[in-house]
Design an enzyme around this catalytic site. Sequence first.
Site, PDB file in Angstrom:
ATOM      1  N   GLU A 117       0.861  -1.182   0.000  1.00 46.07           N
ATOM      2  CA  GLU A 117       0.000   0.000   0.000  1.00 46.07           C
ATOM      3  C   GLU A 117       0.898   1.233   0.000  1.00 46.07           C
ATOM      4  OE1 GLU A 117      -3.589   2.133   2.586  1.00 46.07           O
ATOM      5  OE2 GLU A 117      -2.691   0.248   3.280  1.00 46.07           O
TER       6      GLU A 117
ATOM      7  N   ARG B  15       5.837 -12.834   9.462  1.00 44.39           N
ATOM      8  CA  ARG B  15       6.502 -11.580   9.126  1.00 44.39           C
ATOM      9  C   ARG B  15       7.818 -11.480   9.883  1.00 44.39           C
ATOM     10  NH1 ARG B  15       3.669  -6.369  11.453  1.00 44.39           N
ATOM     11  NH2 ARG B  15       5.796  -5.621  11.202  1.00 44.39           N
TER      12      ARG B  15
ATOM     13  N   LYS C 233       4.705   0.487  10.043  1.00 43.53           N
ATOM     14  CA  LYS C 233       4.725   1.663   9.169  1.00 43.53           C
ATOM     15  C   LYS C 233       4.131   2.882   9.882  1.00 43.53           C
ATOM     16  CE  LYS C 233       3.776   0.670   4.874  1.00 43.53           C
ATOM     17  NZ  LYS C 233       2.998   0.472   3.615  1.00 43.53           N
TER      18      LYS C 233
END
Length: 609
Positions: free
Chosen positions: A38, A309, A319
Amino acid sequence: MSTQTGEQPAPTDFIRDVVADDLKAGKYSFSHTRFPPEPNGYLHIGHAKSICLNFGIAREFGGVCNLRMDDTNPTKEETEYVESITEDVNWLIAGWADQVLGLKSKGKTADIQEVDGRHDFSLPPTLLEKAALNSATDQSQPESKGEPFYASDYFEQFFEYAVQLIAKGKAYVDELSPTDTDSYRVSGKESPFRGRSPEENLLLFQRMRAGEFPDGHSTLRAKIDMQSPNVWLRDPVLYRIRHSAHHRTGNRWCIYPMYDFAHCLSDYIEGVTHSVCTLEFEVHRPLYNWILESLDLPRKLPHQYEFARLNLTYTVLSKRKLMQLVQKGLVAGWDDPRMPTISGLRRRGVTASALRTFAYNIGITKYDGLTDVAVLEHAIRDELNKTALRRLVVLRPIKLTLTNYPEGQNEKLNAVNNPEDPGSGTREVIFSRELYIDRDDFMEDPPPKYFRLRPGGEVRLKYAYIIKCEEVIKDAAGNTLELRCTADLDSKSGGPNANRKVKGTIHWVSAADSIDAEVRLYDRLFAEPEPDAETDFERNLNPGSLEVVAAKCEPSLREARSETGYQFERIGYFVLDKDSTPEHLVFDRTVTLKDSWAKEAQRKTGTGQ
């Protein structure tokens, strides 16, 4: 799996095993993966793990990997982030997996008759117009004019698919507030608008698109099962109203699809076979499958797989939190060399191949874990040790005069560029009567086993002579201004005393010939191994993460290049910073020569000697 000569073998893991089995069984004729960030921030090292996995699979199995912007939230996305993501991905895979990068060709559309049999899409014309598949037929180096795929390219198709779900009675327009929607889903209570007819829902959805309702007035929700034990199947929202300009589509849309709806359909439209996500999306997989299976889609469907992850010590990989550091001015931007962003690591001098090596070596699992940042630092050191050019630099200079060396004389000595690479050759360094050594290499009252310079002690100057400290010159406050030494002028290489042994060797630069540079000594951004463990992660920022010193350098660094790594001998690895100019050189420390944090960790835990 194929590997190129001289490279480490491709790793094995459960996802690669699935791909291999699917290809062997003929489920798919070739593999097609994607990396779908994104564009609401810069990529970080956790994304590097995903990039290396998705592009690595395409590379190893002769497939294609798409770079796709998941740009469905206009309030958080910016062109700046699209450009940074594209740059980071291209840098990370350049020369390694760029030949499998799927890119859109500007001004071109796909023609189903020209598509390789590996992509028998049989899609409606409106979808074909958006499915840019040039990479499926040409796996050569992508043209520079290619650009990433965008979920926003498929907005019209997403809308058509939503209409199909409404017509099938599998989606409805809901007018619950966001708060009530969440509350009803948690409790399993059905919305009072759930029973609307398909005809009424189609009309309302068209009115939503036409902009007749304000933000938050209504949503489009899937009609699945409000009693499902998986909350993601309790009539999830598929579309919401947002009267916000989009960075690519402008004001053409005021309704935008949710991630779960856009993600699986983007995979389908692009012909993705193996959709690889991080582990938090495992609970979303039933919804991924429900959406695809509820539509009349004529060809094989993609399948989603999840892996753990990356979690890294002394690092924050959220983020949102990285954005917080930038917006509060706690770092100098997304590419601050202390940031775990790919752009920050690149600016700091970390190479793409070192990141890829790190990503390969930490493995792919289905279980969350915590990777020691020392593993990353080891991969960086291991590569730079083999490639970095050696240079002499004094970070905290103190003057040293050789009283028995002739005044006005200097000589050129041979210095090795890289002992790990004989082909790198040698360079000349200038030696003279007046030198600079590092203040840390002299101690007036040293502890035991101190092998650097002390009053009356001897050390060897790298590439030069053995010297003895005879006198210490101080100012009125007792600060050391100058060291006066004598040199064994027969101890240089080739001299009769060349083999005389002393325990310490220190580096130096000629005072008259040295050049000035600003050196930024970057360290870990956080002082605690798990900075996220506390709610206020900012409390764990390392106050010593940056020290700036005015250094003296050997003159060859005047020709330093930003793409070249340097080892400042006995100090660490450095790179020329983007702030550098010919008049004001600036170097960033990439990593120290040794792990200085290991001893500190031992001291804290009481395991040190």
